[in-house]
Scaffold this motif. Sequence first.
Motif, mmCIF file in Angstrom:
data_model
loop_
_atom_site.group_PDB
_atom_site.id
_atom_site.type_symbol
_atom_site.label_atom_id
_atom_site.label_comp_id
_atom_site.label_asym_id
_atom_site.label_seq_id
_atom_site.Cartn_x
_atom_site.Cartn_y
_atom_site.Cartn_z
ATOM 1 N N THR A 275 35.128 43.968 5.447
ATOM 2 C CA THR A 275 35.052 42.551 5.826
ATOM 3 C C THR A 275 36.252 42.148 6.668
ATOM 4 O OG1 THR A 275 33.840 42.069 3.779
ATOM 5 C CG2 THR A 275 34.788 40.194 4.955
ATOM 6 N N ALA A 276 37.439 42.660 6.320
ATOM 7 C CA ALA A 276 38.638 42.363 7.097
ATOM 8 C C ALA A 276 38.512 42.907 8.514
ATOM 9 C CB ALA A 276 39.869 42.952 6.412
ATOM 10 N N ALA A 277 37.989 44.136 8.640
ATOM 11 C CA ALA A 277 37.816 44.734 9.966
ATOM 12 C C ALA A 277 36.843 43.913 10.810
ATOM 13 C CB ALA A 277 37.318 46.166 9.830
ATOM 14 N N LEU A 278 35.770 43.427 10.196
ATOM 15 C CA LEU A 278 34.790 42.623 10.924
ATOM 16 C C LEU A 278 35.383 41.274 11.337
ATOM 17 C CD1 LEU A 278 31.681 43.372 8.680
ATOM 18 C CD2 LEU A 278 32.182 44.331 10.938
ATOM 19 N N SER A 279 36.152 40.671 10.441
ATOM 20 C CA SER A 279 36.776 39.387 10.750
ATOM 21 C C SER A 279 37.757 39.519 11.913
ATOM 22 C CB SER A 279 37.498 38.853 9.511
ATOM 23 O OG SER A 279 38.021 37.560 9.746
ATOM 24 N N LEU A 280 38.471 40.638 11.975
ATOM 25 C CA LEU A 280 39.400 40.857 13.090
ATOM 26 C C LEU A 280 38.651 40.955 14.408
ATOM 27 C CD1 LEU A 280 41.965 43.392 11.574
ATOM 28 C CD2 LEU A 280 42.384 41.015 12.212
ATOM 29 N N ARG A 281 37.448 41.566 14.410
ATOM 30 C CA ARG A 281 36.648 41.639 15.646
ATOM 31 C C ARG A 281 36.176 40.250 16.067
ATOM 32 N NH1 ARG A 281 37.663 46.702 13.414
ATOM 33 N NH2 ARG A 281 37.103 48.353 14.897
ATOM 34 N N ILE A 282 35.792 39.441 15.096
ATOM 35 C CA ILE A 282 35.368 38.080 15.429
ATOM 36 C C ILE A 282 36.541 37.294 16.006
ATOM 37 C CG2 ILE A 282 34.537 35.905 14.464
ATOM 38 C CD1 ILE A 282 32.938 37.579 12.426
ATOM 39 N N GLU A 283 37.707 37.439 15.391
ATOM 40 C CA GLU A 283 38.892 36.759 15.909
ATOM 41 C C GLU A 283 39.198 37.196 17.345
ATOM 42 O OE1 GLU A 283 43.708 36.753 15.195
ATOM 43 O OE2 GLU A 283 42.410 36.918 13.420
ATOM 44 N N ALA A 284 39.065 38.499 17.619
ATOM 45 C CA ALA A 284 39.326 38.998 18.977
ATOM 46 C C ALA A 284 38.369 38.373 19.978
ATOM 47 C CB ALA A 284 39.220 40.518 19.005
ATOM 48 N N ALA A 285 37.090 38.223 19.591
ATOM 49 C CA ALA A 285 36.115 37.598 20.489
ATOM 50 C C ALA A 285 36.468 36.134 20.737
ATOM 51 C CB ALA A 285 34.714 37.713 19.893
ATOM 52 N N ILE A 286 36.918 35.444 19.716
ATOM 53 C CA ILE A 286 37.304 34.048 19.877
ATOM 54 C C ILE A 286 38.522 33.932 20.788
ATOM 55 C CG2 ILE A 286 38.142 31.986 18.682
ATOM 56 C CD1 ILE A 286 36.540 32.978 16.211
ATOM 57 N N ARG A 287 39.484 34.807 20.593
ATOM 58 C CA ARG A 287 40.686 34.773 21.435
ATOM 59 C C ARG A 287 40.329 35.058 22.897
ATOM 60 N NH1 ARG A 287 45.614 34.529 18.989
ATOM 61 N NH2 ARG A 287 45.693 34.848 16.724
ATOM 62 N N ARG A 288 39.283 35.843 23.114
ATOM 63 C CA ARG A 288 38.855 36.147 24.479
ATOM 64 C C ARG A 288 38.381 34.887 25.200
ATOM 65 N NH1 ARG A 288 36.000 40.991 23.454
ATOM 66 N NH2 ARG A 288 34.124 39.809 22.951
ATOM 67 N N ALA A 289 37.783 33.971 24.460
ATOM 68 C CA ALA A 289 37.285 32.716 25.050
ATOM 69 C C ALA A 289 37.325 31.642 23.967
ATOM 70 C CB ALA A 289 35.867 32.894 25.588
ATOM 71 N N PRO A 290 38.512 31.113 23.657
ATOM 72 C CA PRO A 290 38.636 30.198 22.520
ATOM 73 C C PRO A 290 37.836 28.914 22.639
ATOM 74 C CG PRO A 290 40.675 30.284 23.806
ATOM 75 C CD PRO A 290 39.803 31.384 24.309
ATOM 76 N N GLU A 291 37.475 28.528 23.843
ATOM 77 C CA GLU A 291 36.673 27.310 23.996
ATOM 78 C C GLU A 291 35.226 27.524 23.570
ATOM 79 O OE1 GLU A 291 35.888 29.710 27.623
ATOM 80 O OE2 GLU A 291 37.644 29.251 26.377
ATOM 81 N N GLN A 292 34.863 28.761 23.226
ATOM 82 C CA GLN A 292 33.476 29.054 22.883
ATOM 83 C C GLN A 292 33.264 29.244 21.382
ATOM 84 O OE1 GLN A 292 31.507 32.007 25.387
ATOM 85 N NE2 GLN A 292 32.907 31.563 27.066
#
Length: 320
Positions: A275-292
Motif C-alpha cells: 500500500t505504501a508503494a502504491l501511495s508513493l506512485r499516486i503522489e508522484a503522479a500528483i506532483r507531476r501535475a498538482p493542479e489535476q
Amino acid sequence: METLVERPPLAKRLKRFLRYLLVRVALAIVSRLPLGLARWLGAGFGRFAFAVAGGERRKALKSLARAFPEKSDAERHALARASFRHLGMAAFEVGATDSMDRQLERLVRWSEEDRRVLDVALARGRGVVFISGHVGNWELLARRVARAGYPSQSIAKETTDPRLTTLVERFRARGGVRSIWRGQEGAARAMLRALKAGEILGLLIDQDTRVQSVFVPFFGELAATPRAAADLALRTGAAVVVGFCQREGDGYRLWMEEVPWQASGDREVDALALTAALSLRIEAAIRRAPEQWVWMHQRWKTRPAEPPGMLVAGAPTPTR
C-alpha cells in the motif's frame, strides 16, 4: 420478524430527488455538446465554483499547505484555482459522451510502451489489480481501457441515492466499464471472480474513506489509505499495475507502471509495504501535475491513535 427500513425524512428525500433531476437534465444537455464547448463551459463552471464554494476552497488551500509548505500563499492559491478549473473541465468532458466517445482514441493517447505494461501483466493469467487515484480524468482512464477491449471491472462506492447509482452505472456501461458496488452483497466474491477470470480490477485508493485502511506516507505525512488493493493481490497472486490519465496538451495521456511485490509470509507487513508503494506512485503522479488532483478532499482527516512503527517516506519498494 421482518425488520422495517426507516425512510429518510421528507426534506432529505426531496433534496435527493431534485439533485437526481438536476443531474439528469445536465447530462441530457451536456451529452450533446461538442467537446470543445463542453470543455470551455466546464472550465468556467470550475472557476465559478472556486469563487462561490468557500468551504471547498478553504479545504483545498489547507490540503495544499500540508503538501507544499515550501510554496507561497499565492502559488497555492493559483494551484487551488487551477484544480477547480481542471475538475470542471474533466467533468464536462466526460459528460459530453456523444462527442467524446467518437474521438476517445485521439483524446486519450496510450502509447505502445504503456499498453505493453498491461499486456505483460495480464499474460501471467492471474488478473491485474489496477490502481489509480482521483488524478487527471479517472473516468476516461477506465473508459479508454475498456473500449480497447480489455476485460475490466471497477470498484465503486454507491451514492446516497440509488437512482444516481443506477444512472452512473448505466453511463459507465455505455463505455464498456462494468462496476462492482462495494457495499452490495457479494461484492467481495465478485472481485475475486474477476481476478480468477484473468480480468482487470480497478480501484482508486487516494482518499480517506470508511473502509479498512492502513496508515502510509502521503506527501510526507501518514494518511489512512484503503488496503483492499494490497489484500486482493496478496490473496490471489494478481499482478499490480498503477495507471493515470493526465491532461497533456489538448487531450490526455495514459501512464502505466507495474509495481513489483513479494510475499514475506506476514500478511500485515506485506499489505502495509505494498500500500505504501502504491501511495508513493499516486503522489508522484500528483506532483507531476498538482493542479489535476482533488485538493478539496480532506486526505489527512483520520489520524493514527498513536505514532505506529510504520513505513516512512523513502522506504524500499517491495519486490517480486
